[in-house]
Design a protein around this motif. Structure first.
Motif, PDB file in Angstrom:
ATOM      1  N   UNK A 147       0.818  -1.208   0.000  1.00 50.05           N
ATOM      2  CA  UNK A 147       0.000   0.000   0.000  1.00 50.05           C
ATOM      3  C   UNK A 147       0.853   1.261   0.000  1.00 50.05           C
ATOM      4  N   UNK A 148       1.913   1.279   0.815  1.00 53.22           N
ATOM      5  CA  UNK A 148       2.749   2.471   0.839  1.00 53.22           C
ATOM      6  C   UNK A 148       3.512   2.638  -0.474  1.00 53.22           C
ATOM      7  N   UNK A 149       3.873   1.530  -1.103  1.00 57.67           N
ATOM      8  CA  UNK A 149       4.525   1.630  -2.413  1.00 57.67           C
ATOM      9  C   UNK A 149       3.593   2.294  -3.423  1.00 57.67           C
ATOM     10  N   UNK A 150       2.305   1.967  -3.380  1.00 52.39           N
ATOM     11  CA  UNK A 150       1.355   2.587  -4.300  1.00 52.39           C
ATOM     12  C   UNK A 150       1.280   4.094  -4.084  1.00 52.39           C
ATOM     13  N   UNK A 151       1.213   4.512  -2.825  1.00 49.31           N
ATOM     14  CA  UNK A 151       1.155   5.948  -2.544  1.00 49.31           C
ATOM     15  C   UNK A 151       2.475   6.617  -2.929  1.00 49.31           C
ATOM     16  N   UNK A 152       3.588   5.956  -2.640  1.00 48.18           N
ATOM     17  CA  UNK A 152       4.887   6.514  -3.006  1.00 48.18           C
ATOM     18  C   UNK A 152       5.033   6.635  -4.520  1.00 48.18           C
ATOM     19  N   UNK A 153       4.459   5.698  -5.256  1.00 44.99           N
ATOM     20  CA  UNK A 153       4.496   5.801  -6.717  1.00 44.99           C
ATOM     21  C   UNK A 153       3.707   7.014  -7.180  1.00 44.99           C
ATOM     22  N   UNK A 154       2.572   7.267  -6.544  1.00 40.70           N
ATOM     23  CA  UNK A 154       1.809   8.475  -6.881  1.00 40.70           C
ATOM     24  C   UNK A 154       2.602   9.732  -6.537  1.00 40.70           C
ATOM     25  N   UNK A 155       3.321   9.687  -5.422  1.00 42.31           N
ATOM     26  CA  UNK A 155       4.166  10.830  -5.041  1.00 42.31           C
ATOM     27  C   UNK A 155       5.224  11.080  -6.116  1.00 42.31           C
ATOM     28  N   UNK A 156       5.871  10.014  -6.561  1.00 37.29           N
ATOM     29  CA  UNK A 156       6.879  10.154  -7.619  1.00 37.29           C
ATOM     30  C   UNK A 156       6.239  10.616  -8.924  1.00 37.29           C
ATOM     31  N   UNK A 157       5.065  10.101  -9.221  1.00 34.78           N
ATOM     32  CA  UNK A 157       4.376  10.484 -10.454  1.00 34.78           C
ATOM     33  C   UNK A 157       4.003  11.959 -10.457  1.00 34.78           C
ATOM     34  N   UNK A 158       3.708  12.498  -9.272  1.00 33.10           N
ATOM     35  CA  UNK A 158       3.340  13.918  -9.189  1.00 33.10           C
ATOM     36  C   UNK A 158       4.454  14.814  -9.715  1.00 33.10           C
ATOM     37  N   UNK A 159       5.701  14.360  -9.601  1.00 31.71           N
ATOM     38  CA  UNK A 159       6.823  15.152 -10.112  1.00 31.71           C
ATOM     39  C   UNK A 159       6.993  15.002 -11.618  1.00 31.71           C
ATOM     40  N   UNK A 160       6.255  14.080 -12.233  1.00 32.41           N
ATOM     41  CA  UNK A 160       6.393  13.813 -13.661  1.00 32.41           C
ATOM     42  C   UNK A 160       5.174  14.271 -14.454  1.00 32.41           C
ATOM     43  N   UNK A 161       4.250  14.949 -13.799  1.00 33.08           N
ATOM     44  CA  UNK A 161       2.994  15.304 -14.470  1.00 33.08           C
ATOM     45  C   UNK A 161       3.179  16.271 -15.623  1.00 33.08           C
ATOM     46  N   UNK A 162       4.274  17.022 -15.642  1.00 35.58           N
ATOM     47  CA  UNK A 162       4.496  17.957 -16.742  1.00 35.58           C
ATOM     48  C   UNK A 162       4.860  17.231 -18.046  1.00 35.58           C
ATOM     49  N   UNK A 163       5.176  15.939 -17.946  1.00 38.29           N
ATOM     50  CA  UNK A 163       5.585  15.178 -19.123  1.00 38.29           C
ATOM     51  C   UNK A 163       4.418  14.530 -19.854  1.00 38.29           C
ATOM     52  N   UNK A 164       3.220  14.609 -19.276  1.00 38.07           N
ATOM     53  CA  UNK A 164       2.094  13.883 -19.874  1.00 38.07           C
ATOM     54  C   UNK A 164       0.923  14.830 -20.096  1.00 38.07           C
ATOM     55  N   UNK A 165       0.096  14.462 -21.046  1.00 35.77           N
ATOM     56  CA  UNK A 165      -1.075  15.286 -21.343  1.00 35.77           C
ATOM     57  C   UNK A 165      -2.237  15.002 -20.400  1.00 35.77           C
ATOM     58  N   UNK A 166      -2.210  13.845 -19.736  1.00 33.18           N
ATOM     59  CA  UNK A 166      -3.292  13.501 -18.805  1.00 33.18           C
ATOM     60  C   UNK A 166      -2.693  13.155 -17.445  1.00 33.18           C
ATOM     61  N   UNK A 167      -2.308  14.168 -16.658  1.00 28.38           N
ATOM     62  CA  UNK A 167      -1.737  13.883 -15.335  1.00 28.38           C
ATOM     63  C   UNK A 167      -2.691  13.164 -14.413  1.00 28.38           C
TER      64      UNK A 167
END
Length: 828
Positions: free
Chosen positions: A449-469
């Motif tokens: 469960x924490x890995x899933x949330x941590x992945x979302x945390x990491x993804x938040x820093x990559x939202x500028x790279x995608x058209x559908x954050x």
């Protein structure tokens, strides 16, 4: 005769192995057995020192007391625990004979093989040592009388507690710092494959600290589940001592099966889940308690007088206090129904959780975006009073979840607060299967469960790279959700992701995208590291799965976020280059001919009426219509509240139109959720721009349509200086730390994105006045905005502007790059 060392050791062994006692009953019995033995030893030692030849009944020793401290003082005597005792004397009765008394007492204990931590002090010395040594003072807070003169023990307890309460404002920060240092050294118990049950964050040592805070009378921990968590960890430690025969606190991998069997637990994974759940309860209670301590100490410092004692500040449900009602507590709004108070997000006085199903997510998102957490009493009230979300979720609830995830690391304490009160499982029932689930893999740093949330945390820093954050963040949260089910977790996860996305209210195409991302979240990393990228079949296999460049960019970002959230060994420059090369080859294969122009949308009757009126009058014409939540209304429920308004503005083209209208909306504290700009020429009198906006209030009521219309007219006529008014408001607004969002990104789309215009793509963190600043920057470059497509997905703005030069032609490449750079500089 007093029992000798052999007698005690034999009785102790029988108690541990033969008497059938377990858990707390065994610890109590062991402490009682030890008390009786030590009491006999003290009586015998006192008699031997005073009158070596005396026999018969031994009188109770006077002027001296044997005191249990620390864990022994609390009665938490595990099979291999130290006997932590203090020989306390009055300083006069025994004189130099106290040394001989101690020797007579300690040697039989050593002979028994029991581990002994001992000291000999009078009352004054004990207080002095406690004043200098925080650990010694903590041990004395749990002082318990064993034998001898009980008045000495009572005097010690009274003096130590008085000293502790008097010095608590100075010593509690020291205690907190000690806990933080311990957590850095030993890690978080709830995520370690071989946790230290005592020293890691959320372990038994933190329980001692919570007891010390309670003894200070400044604050107390939330008690829900705390006693059960303490019991669970202590039982596990007992079993660990019995299995290993050592006084160890580390639950190593090779001993977990035996410990599970000793406790009657199904298997080692079940054991770890129980340990992790207990640790999270303790860690969350610690977080809440230390925040409360900080508030109390700040209040004392600011007022320069003693703060009111808050012995039981968490016993209520978090309703507004009289002090707040009288205006004694400073509050500032964060979102509708949510305000900031004392560095936490709390509910506004008029909030009604039972009538506002999206309120828990709105409060969580607002707190995370402001860099705060949600107050414990507020979370408890939300859990107690909030109703389940309808299915599908209202659009606002989905957007607020995405906003929460998009806050990056600021999401974590808010998520933990919601999870502690069961709100996460209520929102996502499938979460329970992965909650606290261990991953027996040295590469993985976190539970599932924490890995899933941590992945979302990491993804938040990559939202500028995608058209559908929004899709990236939700896919990050769900990509391993299938690990709670048998079989291939990617296949199981795809099924769950479809169901969850449907309940969240995503459209059909978005559901398919999320299902694809979850099913194939390992595709890129597995292919890049195990297949030959030079082989055309390798790249073709990838493109066949992803289908579109949009899916490819989402999968690329998810792959990186997943690896970064796994652990240091899962991502490296080498792996990043392999995946990047594979993605570049796949993208080249997917890119076909020129992208089609946006479809021409016929004007509706209302839009055509507005355009004709604007063309004839030469002034702005505004239509305002309330927008209700999507979905069918229940006839038995109250009428749905408007979630926002749809504004349609028709106005002859003029300079700074976009910036001006966006600025007026920002002045009225309206958040733009979506917008579009189109050209129309309904009567052949010249182009009219149609601006269609979907807006919602940041908080409070929506503005009156007449006032909004008047302000837009004034701004377009020059009678309202929008930029100046926004600058004044921003200067007067209270400063909040907020979150460190990824920097904005402004790019020029490939030349084949449009045959008649240059497409500028802007991806940035949404903020009041953002669209106004973009519009001003575009206006300052001297270009013309022909059409625009504006979206706010969670906390991310994803905008596309179709721009031309003043003659209506696409921009030259160098000028397009300069415009993009100018807009990005305006947003930094």
């Amino acid at each position: 005769m007093r029992p000798g060392p052999t007698d005690y050791a034999s009785a102790r062994q029988r108690l541990l192995t033969e008497d059938g006692l377990t858990g707390a009953r065994r610890r109590i019995a062991l402490a009682g057995l030890t008390d009786r033995w030590l009491a006999g030893l003290l009586a015998g030692a006192a008699a031997a020192v005073r009158s070596p030849s005396a026999g018969g009944e031994r009188p109770a020793p006077v002027g001296v007391a044997l005191v249990a401290v620390g864990g022994y003082g609390r009665g938490e005597l595990s099979p291999r625990s130290d006997l932590d005792v203090l020989l306390l004397h009055d300083g006069t009765t025994w004189g130099s004979g106290v040394t001989a008394l101690a020797e007579q007492l300690w040697y039989p204990v050593w002979d028994s093989g029991a581990a002994l931590d001992h000291s000999v002090r009078d009352l004054g010395t004990a207080r002095e040592v406690a004043a200098e040594d925080l650990k010694a003072q903590l041990g004395l807070l749990d002082a318990r009388h064993i034998a001898g003169d009980p008045s000495l023990t009572a005097a010690l307890r009274s003096a130590v507690l008085a000293d502790w309460r008097a010095t608590a404002p100075e010593r509690l920060p020291e205690l907190q710092a000690m806990g933080q240092e311990r957590a850095e050294r030993h890690g978080e118990l709830s995520f370690l494959l071989e946790p230290d049950l005592k020293e890691a964050r959320g372990g038994l040592r933190d329980l001692v600290s919570l007891g010390a805070v309670a003894a200070s009378w400044l604050a107390d921990a939330p008690r829900d589940g705390l006693d059960e968590a303490a019991l669970r960890l202590t039982d596990v430690r007992d079993a660990l001592h019995l299995v290993t025969g050592r006084a160890t606190e580390r639950l190593s991998l090779q001993e977990q099966d035996q410990v599970a069997e000793e406790l009657g637990v199904l298997d080692a994974d079940t054991l770890l889940r129980q340990v992790y759940q207990a640790a999270r309860t303790i860690a969350y209670a610690s977080d809440v308690t230390w925040r409360e301590v900080g508030r109390v100490l700040r209040a004392r410092s600011q007022r320069g007088r003693r703060a009111p004692r808050l012995a039981f500040p968490f016993s209520g449900t978090g309703r507004t206090s009289g002090a707040v009602a009288r205006g004694a507590v400073e509050r500032s709004p964060l979102a509708e129904g949510v305000v900031e108070q004392d560095g936490e997000a709390v509910l506004a006085q008029g909030s009604r959780p039972a009538q506002d199903p999206a309120l828990p997510l709105r409060a969580a998102a607002a707190a995370a975006q402001a860099g705060l957490t949600v107050a414990h009493a507020t979370v408890r009230r939300l859990a107690a009073e909030s109703r389940p979300l309808p299915v599908p979720w209202p659009d606002e609830a989905r957007e607020q979840l995405i906003t929460l995830l998009g806050a990056g690391s600021a999401c974590l304490p808010v998520w933990e607060a919601l999870e502690a009160e069961g709100l996460i499982t209520r929102l996502l029932p499938d979460w329970e299967r992965v909650r606290c689930r261990p991953q027996r893999n040295a590469v993985h740093r976190w539970t599932v469960d924490r890995h899933l949330v941590q992945t979302a945390v990491r993804a938040a820093a990559l939202t500028r790279r995608v058209a559908r954050p929004d899709l990236l963040l939700v896919a990050a949260l769900l990509h391993d959700i299938g690990k709670g089910w048998p079989g291939d977790h990617s296949e199981a996860g795809e099924v769950i992701a479809r169901d969850v996305a449907l309940r969240m209210g995503f459209g059909r195409d978005d559901i398919e995208t999320l299902a694809l991302l979850v099913r194939h979240h390992l595709l890129l990393i597995d292919t890049a590291t195990r297949r030959d990228p030079e082989d055309p079949a390798t790249v073709e296999a990838v493109t066949k799965v992803v289908g579109t460049t949009r899916n490819l960019e989402l999968l690329h970002a998810l792959t990186e976020a997943d690896a970064l959230a796994t652990g240091p060994a899962a991502w490296s420059a080498w792996r990043a280059s392999l995946v990047g090369d594979l993605v570049a080859r796949a993208e080249a294969l997917l890119v076909g001919g020129p992208a089609p122009e946006p479809p021409v949308v016929e004007l509706g009757a209302e839009e055509e009426r507005l355009a004709v009126e604007a063309a004839r009058t030469g002034g702005p014409v505004l239509s305002v219509r309330a927008q209700l939540q999507r979905g069918e209304e229940d006839p038995e429920e109250p009428a749905a509240e408007p979630m926002g308004v749809e504004l349609t503005l028709a106005v002859p083209d003029r300079p700074a139109l976009l910036a001006t209208v966006a600025g007026v909306l920002a002045l009225h504290r309206l958040t733009v959720r979506a917008a579009a700009i189109r050209e129309a020429d309904p009567v052949g009198a010249g182009p009219v721009l149609l601006l269609s906006w979907t807006v919602a209030a940041e908080y409070g009521d929506l503005p009156e349509a007449a006032r909004l219309r008047a302000d837009i007219r004034r701004a377009l006529d020059g009678g309202l200086d929008v930029a100046h008014r926004l600058a004044e408001r921003d200067a007067a607004a209270p400063r909040r730390r907020g979150i460190a969002a990824p920097p904005p990104r402004v790019t020029v789309a490939p030349g084949d994105s449009s045959v008649s215009a240059t497409v500028l793509e802007v991806r940035a963190h949404d903020a009041p006045g953002l669209l106004h600043r973009i519009g001003r920057a575009l206006e300052d470059t001297g270009i013309r905005v022909r059409t625009a497509h504006i979206s706010t997905l969670g906390a991310d703005a994803v905008d596309a502007f179709y721009v031309t030069d003043t003659d209506g032609r696409p921009l030259a490449p160098d000028r397009a790059a300069a415009v993009a750079k100018a807009v990005q500089q305006a947003l930094n």
